[in-house]
Design a protein around this motif. Structure first.
Motif, PDB file in Angstrom:
ATOM      1  N   SER A 217      12.257   9.523 -60.407  1.00 20.86           N
ATOM      2  CA  SER A 217      13.431  10.324 -59.994  1.00 20.86           C
ATOM      3  C   SER A 217      14.007  11.106 -61.077  1.00 20.86           C
ATOM      4  O   SER A 217      13.477  11.158 -62.309  1.00 20.86           O
ATOM      5  CB  SER A 217      14.663   8.945 -59.609  1.00 20.86           C
ATOM      6  OG  SER A 217      14.299   8.189 -58.558  1.00 20.86           O
ATOM      7  N   LYS A 218      14.670  12.018 -60.733  1.00 12.92           N
ATOM      8  CA  LYS A 218      15.418  12.761 -61.542  1.00 12.92           C
ATOM      9  C   LYS A 218      16.918  12.739 -61.487  1.00 12.92           C
ATOM     10  O   LYS A 218      17.625  12.626 -60.549  1.00 12.92           O
ATOM     11  CB  LYS A 218      15.180  14.245 -61.356  1.00 12.92           C
ATOM     12  CG  LYS A 218      13.429  14.484 -61.514  1.00 12.92           C
ATOM     13  CD  LYS A 218      13.069  15.898 -61.361  1.00 12.92           C
ATOM     14  CE  LYS A 218      11.487  15.920 -61.684  1.00 12.92           C
ATOM     15  NZ  LYS A 218      11.002  17.279 -61.445  1.00 12.92           N
ATOM     16  N   GLY A 219      17.681  13.242 -62.527  1.00 16.91           N
ATOM     17  CA  GLY A 219      19.152  13.627 -62.571  1.00 16.91           C
ATOM     18  C   GLY A 219      19.921  12.068 -62.327  1.00 16.91           C
ATOM     19  O   GLY A 219      19.672  11.283 -62.995  1.00 16.91           O
ATOM     20  N   ILE A 220      20.942  12.213 -61.363  1.00 17.92           N
ATOM     21  CA  ILE A 220      21.823  11.335 -61.279  1.00 17.92           C
ATOM     22  C   ILE A 220      21.260  10.049 -60.628  1.00 17.92           C
ATOM     23  O   ILE A 220      21.337   8.682 -60.647  1.00 17.92           O
ATOM     24  CB  ILE A 220      22.942  11.512 -60.454  1.00 17.92           C
ATOM     25  CG1 ILE A 220      24.190  10.572 -60.370  1.00 17.92           C
ATOM     26  CG2 ILE A 220      22.705  11.892 -59.028  1.00 17.92           C
ATOM     27  CD1 ILE A 220      25.305  10.972 -59.678  1.00 17.92           C
ATOM     28  N   HIS A 221      20.147  10.184 -59.653  1.00 12.57           N
ATOM     29  CA  HIS A 221      19.479   9.143 -59.046  1.00 12.57           C
ATOM     30  C   HIS A 221      18.477   8.455 -60.048  1.00 12.57           C
ATOM     31  O   HIS A 221      18.350   7.207 -60.121  1.00 12.57           O
ATOM     32  CB  HIS A 221      18.423   9.643 -58.246  1.00 12.57           C
ATOM     33  CG  HIS A 221      19.027  10.383 -57.035  1.00 12.57           C
ATOM     34  ND1 HIS A 221      19.547   9.863 -56.011  1.00 12.57           N
ATOM     35  CD2 HIS A 221      18.960  11.719 -56.539  1.00 12.57           C
ATOM     36  CE1 HIS A 221      20.195  10.691 -55.252  1.00 12.57           C
ATOM     37  NE2 HIS A 221      19.763  11.923 -55.485  1.00 12.57           N
ATOM     38  N   LYS A 222      17.988   9.135 -61.142  1.00 11.82           N
ATOM     39  CA  LYS A 222      17.569   8.433 -62.266  1.00 11.82           C
ATOM     40  C   LYS A 222      18.409   7.513 -63.058  1.00 11.82           C
ATOM     41  O   LYS A 222      18.294   6.421 -63.195  1.00 11.82           O
ATOM     42  CB  LYS A 222      16.554   9.360 -63.434  1.00 11.82           C
ATOM     43  CG  LYS A 222      16.042   8.760 -64.271  1.00 11.82           C
ATOM     44  CD  LYS A 222      15.242   9.874 -65.278  1.00 11.82           C
ATOM     45  CE  LYS A 222      14.304   9.363 -66.297  1.00 11.82           C
ATOM     46  NZ  LYS A 222      13.276   8.888 -65.744  1.00 11.82           N
ATOM     47  N   THR A 223      19.543   7.998 -63.500  1.00 12.09           N
ATOM     48  CA  THR A 223      20.616   7.253 -63.888  1.00 12.09           C
ATOM     49  C   THR A 223      21.055   5.994 -63.373  1.00 12.09           C
ATOM     50  O   THR A 223      21.172   5.000 -63.903  1.00 12.09           O
ATOM     51  CB  THR A 223      21.703   8.109 -64.287  1.00 12.09           C
ATOM     52  OG1 THR A 223      21.223   9.454 -65.003  1.00 12.09           O
ATOM     53  CG2 THR A 223      22.842   7.327 -65.114  1.00 12.09           C
ATOM     54  N   ARG A 224      21.041   6.213 -61.956  1.00  4.38           N
ATOM     55  CA  ARG A 224      21.431   5.254 -61.215  1.00  4.38           C
ATOM     56  C   ARG A 224      20.451   3.889 -61.255  1.00  4.38           C
ATOM     57  O   ARG A 224      20.890   2.777 -61.453  1.00  4.38           O
ATOM     58  CB  ARG A 224      21.833   5.736 -59.820  1.00  4.38           C
ATOM     59  CG  ARG A 224      21.932   4.304 -58.612  1.00  4.38           C
ATOM     60  CD  ARG A 224      22.247   4.726 -57.250  1.00  4.38           C
ATOM     61  NE  ARG A 224      22.206   3.863 -56.409  1.00  4.38           N
ATOM     62  CZ  ARG A 224      22.780   3.780 -55.022  1.00  4.38           C
ATOM     63  NH1 ARG A 224      23.413   4.700 -54.632  1.00  4.38           N
ATOM     64  NH2 ARG A 224      22.586   2.704 -54.307  1.00  4.38           N
TER      65      ARG A 224
END
Length: 399
Positions: A217-224
């Motif tokens: 994943s990338k961005g906010i999905h990766k952080t989640r």
């Protein structure tokens, strides 16, 4: 007639389950889990959540799957009835339990294309992907739900080595399991490590899935996904502190009778500090998990939407508030165990009678497992409801 038999099984088991052997508990909780998953699919379907569309399967096979699950649940319920009726006949209970385990293993790994072949293959495929695939593999929603269910089942999985010891080793064997607080408990570091590994394995599987999803994943999905991985990682200090408490008990046990009062007070204080450490780690894990259940998995708790969300499938909003309240209570009901543990430590340290206190702790542990399975049933229900209203029709199994 069938409903009466199932009701009878529930009554008999609830009456006897506190006093039955460990290997009977495992069958009882397995039966509860099977009924829970079956009810999830059945109730979602009749209440307007098109779970067969979420499953991405044909209508005919979906109906067949629910019927198959119900047949299997009835079979397990009949086994529990037999165990409940023969609970006072120890040898008979052991033979029935052992037969159930052997038949269950043979049923699951039956190589022929009979006896619910497709359902068994889907389950085994999910298990294989969850256990053996690496961090670069794709993670399917079916695998996520299965591993989340297994985390609620972790206490039961952790008891499986003890069940095998109970069934295959005689009562006077050093390998026969006993309560870690009982006077006849035999320290066995290897056995304790195997139990710890089994107990933590569902969390390891789920942690691996979160890291795999974060990697892809990338961005906010990766952080989640990273934050979700931290949630599962927070369970390991709880299990390790519990393991450490058991090892402390084994370390102090040989010198207890030769210790003076001052030494015993020091031992009691050390053990109480270990219980406190366990409680702190468990509280952190419960708070994190509660937040994730409500805000992330169910996407409820939006202040601007009366602590719910913009899209709701069920019109009575009280249903969602009850789910939030239920999750809060069930996430923290374990705190009632803390004073029991302090009392048990004090009784054990000063060599007073621990039988009744130890029995109360064991009974409460069984109650906690039952409540956790109910909480997981509720979680799955609203997790799939959220996917439905959001239009997240990702397949529960690979197409």
């Amino acid at each position: 007639m069938l409903k009466k038999l199932i009701f009878l099984a529930v009554l008999l088991i609830c009456w006897n389950w506190m006093n039955v052997p460990l290997h009977v508990h495992l069958l009882f909780f397995t039966t509860i889990s099977l009924w829970s998953w079956t009810l999830n699919l059945y109730l979602l379907n009749i209440w307007g959540v098109n779970s067969k569309r979420l499953l991405q399967e044909s209508t005919s096979w979906y109906q067949s799957m629910i019927q198959s699950l119900m047949d299997i649940c009835v079979l397990f319920s009949i086994m529990c009835i037999l165990l409940a009726l023969s609970v006072n006949l120890e040898d008979l209970v052991e033979w029935i339990s052992l037969s159930c385990y052997i038949l269950g293993f043979a049923f699951l790994f039956n190589p022929t294309k009979s006896l619910y072949h497709r359902e068994r293959q889907l389950l085994l495929q999910c298990l294989y992907r969850s256990v053996f695939e690496g961090i670069n593999s794709q993670v399917f929603l079916s695998d996520v739900i299965l591993c989340d269910i297994l985390t609620s089942f972790s206490r039961v999985i952790g008891d499986m080595p003890l069940v095998m010891q109970d069934l295959f080793f005689p009562q006077d064997s050093p390998f026969h399991p006993s309560s870690p607080w009982s006077e006849n408990h035999q320290p066995n570091f290897i056995s304790d490590m195997i139990v710890l590994l089994c107990l933590s394995s569902p969390y390891l599987f789920r942690l691996r899935q979160c890291l795999a999803e974060a990697r892809q994943s990338k961005g906010i999905h990766k952080t989640r996904h990273i934050l979700n991985a931290i949630k599962y990682f927070s369970a390991f200090p709880v299990m390790l502190s519990s393991f450490f408490l058991g090892q402390l008990r084994q370390m102090y046990a040989p010198t207890m009778r030769q210790s003076d009062h001052e030494r015993l007070v020091h031992i009691e204080s050390t053990m109480h500090q270990s219980v406190t450490l366990w409680a702190v780690f468990a509280c952190i894990n419960s708070l994190y998990s509660l937040y994730w259940d409500i805000y992330m998995d169910w996407q409820l708790g939006n202040v601007s939407k009366a602590y719910l969300r913009s899209k709701l499938h069920f019109r009575p909003k009280i249903v969602y508030y009850l789910a939030i309240l239920g999750d809060l209570v069930l996430r923290f009901v374990w705190t009632l165990k803390i004073p029991m543990l302090y009392q048990l430590v004090s009784h054990w340290t000063f060599q007073t009678e621990t039988g009744l206190v130890s029995q109360n702790v064991s009974r409460f542990d069984m109650t906690l497992i039952t409540l956790e399975l109910f909480r997981r049933w509720m979680w799955v229900f609203f997790r799939l409801e959220r996917d439905w209203v959001n239009g997240d029709y990702e397949p529960l199994s690979p197409i």
